[in-house]
Design an enzyme around this catalytic site. Structure first.
Site, short mmCIF file in Angstrom:
data_model
loop_
_atom_site.label_atom_id
_atom_site.label_comp_id
_atom_site.label_asym_id
_atom_site.label_seq_id
_atom_site.Cartn_x
_atom_site.Cartn_y
_atom_site.Cartn_z
N GLY A 102 4.61 4.69 -3.44
CA GLY A 102 4.18 3.93 -4.61
C GLY A 102 2.86 3.25 -4.32
O GLY A 102 2.37 3.26 -3.19
N CYS A 160 6.23 6.09 3.04
CA CYS A 160 5.02 5.38 2.62
C CYS A 160 5.35 3.95 2.18
O CYS A 160 5.73 3.13 3.01
CB CYS A 160 4.30 6.17 1.54
SG CYS A 160 2.56 5.71 1.37
N ASN A 176 -1.41 8.66 2.31
CA ASN A 176 -2.09 7.99 1.22
C ASN A 176 -1.61 6.56 1.15
O ASN A 176 -0.63 6.25 0.49
CB ASN A 176 -1.82 8.71 -0.11
CG ASN A 176 -2.33 7.91 -1.30
OD1 ASN A 176 -3.22 7.06 -1.15
ND2 ASN A 176 -1.77 8.16 -2.47
N PHE A 211 -2.11 -0.03 3.12
CA PHE A 211 -1.43 -1.10 3.84
C PHE A 211 -0.60 -0.49 4.97
O PHE A 211 -0.25 0.70 4.92
CB PHE A 211 -0.52 -1.90 2.90
CG PHE A 211 -1.27 -2.67 1.85
CD1 PHE A 211 -1.52 -4.02 2.00
CD2 PHE A 211 -1.74 -2.03 0.70
CE1 PHE A 211 -2.23 -4.73 1.03
CE2 PHE A 211 -2.43 -2.73 -0.27
CZ PHE A 211 -2.69 -4.09 -0.10
N HIS A 263 3.68 11.45 4.40
CA HIS A 263 4.38 12.20 3.35
C HIS A 263 4.92 13.53 3.87
O HIS A 263 4.22 14.55 3.81
CB HIS A 263 3.45 12.44 2.17
CG HIS A 263 3.18 11.23 1.35
ND1 HIS A 263 3.85 10.96 0.17
CD2 HIS A 263 2.33 10.20 1.54
CE1 HIS A 263 3.42 9.83 -0.33
NE2 HIS A 263 2.50 9.34 0.48
N GLU A 268 6.94 15.49 2.45
CA GLU A 268 7.07 16.48 1.38
C GLU A 268 5.79 17.29 1.21
O GLU A 268 5.81 18.38 0.62
CB GLU A 268 7.44 15.80 0.06
CG GLU A 268 6.30 15.21 -0.73
CD GLU A 268 5.76 13.91 -0.18
OE1 GLU A 268 4.75 13.40 -0.70
OE2 GLU A 268 6.34 13.38 0.80
#
Length: 393
Positions: free
Chosen positions: A255, A282, A324, A327, A366, A368
């Site tokens: 998110g 993430c 991606n 933080f 990630h 996926e």
């Protein structure tokens, strides 16, 4: 706003530090603000455009030729788009691929996304790397440098804002879509892929509840293709509501933005730990850490691309990953209940954690991989083993 002659219209990008870039319009016209970041992927621009994690950001692609394989209705990771703007060096006028259904420019216009092309993206990326990600403004309406710089300086920061509420779903839904044929073939190497065609009734499948904070669709595709019943719930769903669904495990999605303002999610996760297996990716990984008492911090310019090296501390193998995020979990005062499992090799930041006594783990990247390398698909298998054990208990 969506004139086919937009390509010839001048447009500017101004940064909060006073730097201004003059280029040509791509996609929609108008004016938008956002945090200016860059992505080093050579492919996957449509997945980037539809990734909700880019909410509030103007994304710059470092690869100079974008749009060469067109766009299609299959590679989307979410309905519509969430990013503020899109910056490239050159738009390929030829889109050549058997799956192509249109051009990048048409896609941006269709979804009312402002784009900028024809600038020196190398200069822009070097500036972000040196100064750090900062607020910027993209405009075809106002081309006055002083005015644009003032607007960029006044644009709100991502820090402290809850961007998840802008992208999470409003209601619960069942997920039934599986991986595409080529991904499923690749995953099947060393993994158990169970298709709907196998005739397995939903009642007989392990039940995964996904907390959606802006989830990419390839994640539930992986979970469904491994033989699970998948329910997606909004990211602000309580632990009581989730446990009422009798899950074999809970997945925490990616998110946008700063994880610290999401106190409602941290509370839910803390109440789930020790009751069901939990896997976070993430933002979900960061929320696990915060729920356990850790802290997070903002990176200088973040990790965004499909070529990020991560070391698995247990196997000592290096995975090339898709990432991606802006933080990361702070090493300082990491709670004793958490163990670091992976590290990013570019800057040694934490890339994976696990709980020492509960079936809870998360990674900053990630697995996926939409788009990106498939080195980390094994993490879904790791979660699947926990799901199956819980379902069979």
């Amino acid at each position: 706003m969506t004139d086919s002659n937009n390509r010839s219209r001048p447009a500017k990008l101004a940064l909060a530090d006073g730097t201004v870039y003059l280029g040509r319009s791509l996609g929609a016209c108008g004016e938008v603000t956002g945090e200016v970041v860059f992505n080093t992927s050579m492919t996957g621009y449509q997945e980037i455009l539809t990734d909700p994690s880019y909410c509030g950001q103007i994304v710059t692609m470092t690869y100079p030729e974008i749009g060469n394989y067109g766009v299609n209705s299959i590679d989307v990771e979410r309905h519509g788009t969430a990013l503020s703007g899109f910056v490239i060096r050159n738009e390929s006028r030829i889109h050549s691929n058997y799956r192509s259904e249109g051009t990048l420019n048409d896609y941006l216009q269709q979804h009312n996304v402002m784009g900028l092309m024809g600038i020196d993206t190398r200069s822009l990326v070097r500036r972000i790397r040196s100064v750090g990600a900062m607020q910027g403004i993209l405009s075809t309406d106002d081309l006055d440098d002083a005015s644009l710089i003032a607007k960029a300086k006044a644009a709100p920061s991502l820090v402290g804002r809850d961007l998840v509420k802008e992208v999470m779903p409003s209601q619960q839904e069942m997920w039934t879509t599986e991986l595409d044929e080529w991904t499923a073939i690749e995953c099947a190497h060393g993994a158990k892929i169970v298709s709907n065609a196998d005739g397995l009734a939903d009642a007989d499948r392990p039940h995964v509840v996904c907390m959606d904070f802006g989830m990419k669709w390839n994640i539930p595709r992986h979970l469904r293709s491994r033989g699970n019943r998948v329910t997606i719930v909004p990211g602000n769903t309580s632990a009581e509501e989730i446990l009422r669904l009798q899950p074999a495990g809970v997945f925490l999605s990616n998110g946008p933005g700063d994880p610290e303002p999401l106190t409602y999610a941290q509370q839910t996760i803390s109440e789930l730990i020790g009751k069901v297996p939990v896997f976070g990716i993430c933002l979900g990984h960061q929320l696990i850490a915060l729920a356990c008492g850790a802290k997070t911090f903002k990176l200088k310019f973040g990790h965004r691309g499909a070529n990020q090296p991560v070391l698995n501390l247990k196997t000592e193998k290096v995975e090339i990953t898709t990432q991606n995020h802006g933080f990361a979990v702070d090493d300082q005062d990491l709670p004793e209940c958490l163990e670091v499992t992976h590290r990013h090799l570019n800057d040694d930041t934490i890339a994976g954690i696990r709980h020492r006594t509960a079936n809870v783990f998360g990674v900053q990247y990630h697995p996926e991989a939409a788009a990106g390398p498939h080195d980390s698909h094994y993490l879904f298998e790791q979660f699947q083993q926990q799901l199956t054990a819980t379902a069979n208990a």
